[in-house]
Design an enzyme around this catalytic site. Sequence first.
Site, PDB file in Angstrom:
ATOM      1  CB  SER A 229      38.462 -23.001 -76.652  1.00 31.36           C
ATOM      2  OG  SER A 229      38.451 -24.050 -75.722  1.00 31.36           O
ATOM      3  CB  CYS A 377      30.507 -49.437 -88.323  1.00 29.39           C
ATOM      4  SG  CYS A 377      29.896 -50.887 -87.453  1.00 29.39           S
ATOM      5  CG  ASP A 378      32.759 -43.078 -89.488  1.00 31.11           C
ATOM      6  OD1 ASP A 378      33.583 -43.228 -90.416  1.00 31.11           O
ATOM      7  OD2 ASP A 378      32.126 -42.027 -89.314  1.00 31.11           O
ATOM      8  CE1 TYR A 407      34.114 -26.916 -74.550  1.00 29.74           C
ATOM      9  CE2 TYR A 407      36.398 -26.847 -73.820  1.00 29.74           C
ATOM     10  CZ  TYR A 407      35.174 -26.226 -74.002  1.00 29.74           C
ATOM     11  OH  TYR A 407      35.018 -24.915 -73.632  1.00 29.74           O
TER      12      TYR A 407
END
Length: 432
Positions: A229, A377-378, A407
Amino acid sequence: MPAIMEKNMLVSESLRTTELLGHVKPIDSVVTWSSPGSSRQAIGEAFKNTIEEIERAAVRGEPADSDAFFVADLNGVYRQLLRWHAKLPRVQPFYAVKCNPDPKVLALLNKFGTGFDCASKGELEQILGLGVSPDRIVYANPCKAITYVRYAASKGINLMTFDNADELYKVKQHHPNSRLLLRISTDDSNSLCRLSLKFGASLDDTGKLLDIAKSLELNVVGVSFHVGSGSYDPSAFLDAIQRSRQVFDQGLERGFNFDLLDIGGGFMNDSFDGVADLIRSALDTYFDPSIRVISEPGRFFVSSSFTLAVNVIAKRKLDDEEKVMYYVNDGVYGSLNCILFDHQHPVARVLKCGSRFVYNDLVGTGQHRCFIWGPTCDSLDVIANDAHLPYELNVGDWIYFEDAGAYTVAAASCFNGFKTSRIVYLDTDILD
């Protein structure tokens, strides 16, 4: 070349190609074509109108939906379809549904007779739901669940890929009338996503697999490959086509009469013309015109046709840092998952700064260095750790990302309770 002359050349070739492929509707007989320049203007107007409506709702005291949103230029998808048929008239596209399964994109491609590359029961169901004939579907997953194989058999979806012996025994038991393509490995070292790490039989194994298929009395009709890809190496297609020729010869030695070659996907917008020239030449060199050729393009059709707008929801300045931190309302758990899954590097541009709309402003990247974080929150949710913008922004300003159609929406999640971004469509009359 004048735009109208280029358009007429593309349309002429497209009409000839659709006749050869048996499409129901001539490509340019039912739509109004627009140039890239006019589409860019329409995209800018869509951004401006949508944001102004959000702001008016806020002034009225109404709940304002200031969530991130896409502008989808359906005419852009159509232009890429014209371009494909003009440059690769021998190759029938089977759109890779996994790239962007947006219903309107699928409806547009279906309208003009495009085939579809599906990899799961869910994708098969979605495409069949559009009224697509099973013979316009390739089930291009070499390792399929038994229940999915049975489903394909029940719906008359016969064309599918394999790359191992166990798959052959599975197909023999659950879909013995299938038409099989032997997926071979390629040199995809210069692609964004190296699919040959997971799929594809080596040339050392292809003969053995064909022997097994012959003993099982299965109908192997050709070869498929995928150079990875987002491939940046045109020579990968040449090498894969040469390998395919070797496997065709192996099949002939075993009594198979291959008549189909699937050259996969991996087509990039900026390198497409040169790659297409190479593919045309290689096909003419190694394969007789009687051999049907299909492909599985995804990002080529949709990447440049979607643009994402995000709102600055928070801003943080650190005394000991030169960079400002911006927090926006979409990120890697949402539409920009392409950063993780597709190895993309979206470029942030200013859409609205204060009262000024600056879409398509060619000021340049500027000297304002910043972090751009997603809303969750990450700490993994980082869009850019060293972006350069021409202006310092404030809460309420907007940023946009071009080439956001591949994507992105396909794998967006609602992690942390954030909604997936809505889509504002342009040129929906193309679907009438």
